[in-house]
Motif scaffolding. Structure first.
Motif: not given
Length: 206
Positions: A20-30, A57-66
């Protein structure tokens, strides 16, 4: 639904994907899709583990991207991750129906913009103003003699979380290969496209 537009995007799976790990290609698309959509979005995945990984992984982006500052997740029936992994102890801890209702209510309000879920939210949940549904995984039948076949009923229910009433909406499905596209989009009852006729890098259909 006449006011619902379907898009199908190929994102090649990475060899590093496991379980169930996040695939890098799909995550970049998301990430790219979520940045381009202004408003509420539901992201569907098949496995609880994938929902948890996407949430983290998405919440980790929240510090820099609102855009990712208001992410929540709900996994299998009777379990919830919540906003910032805090609901019920986080990590899919069992919660009450009231806790699950709270998470949906936060999505209806201003507390959550992106909600990641398994099919626990695929039906019976009406949230006004959902601009798009993104399917990280396409739904497949999980048991019985048709196990592994595309689950068009679940696909329809997921898609129906957007374009409610007279509102416009989009359903965006990520596909891993032209073979998956042929299997999911052209069932046996319809004539498939000629082999090799689908682009090998990326495609979108309306």
């Amino acid at each position: 639904l006449p006011n619902l537009t379907h898009f199908y995007i190929r994102t090649p799976d990475s060899a590093s994907r496991a379980g169930g790990d996040v695939d890098p290609g799909r995550f970049a698309a998301i990430v790219s899709l979520l940045r381009s959509i202004d408003g509420k979005v539901i992201v569907f995945a098949n496995a609880t583990k994938t929902v948890a990984a996407l949430d983290e992984n998405l919440r980790a982006l929240g510090d820099k991207d609102p855009r990712f500052a208001k992410v929540a997740a709900m996994s299998a029936k009777g379990k919830s991750i919540g906003r910032g992994g805090r609901a019920g102890g986080g990590g899919g801890a069992r919660v009450t129906n009231a806790e699950r209702k709270r998470i949906v209510d936060e999505f209806r309000g201003a507390d959550t913009d992106i909600l990641i879920s398994t099919d626990v939210l695929a039906r019976g949940v009406d949230v006004e103003g959902v601009k798009a549904v993104i399917m990280y995984d396409l739904p497949y039948i999980r048991s019985g003699h048709r196990q592994g076949d595309p689950d068009y009923t679940v696909f329809q229910h997921r898609s129906g979380r957007t374009a409610r009433g007279s509102k416009l909406g989009a359903c965006i499905s990520l596909l891993s290969s032209p073979d998956e596209a042929r299997r999911f989009l052209w069932p046996a009852s319809r004539a498939p496209p000629a082999k090799g006729s689908l682009p090998q890098e990326s495609f979108m259909w309306n």
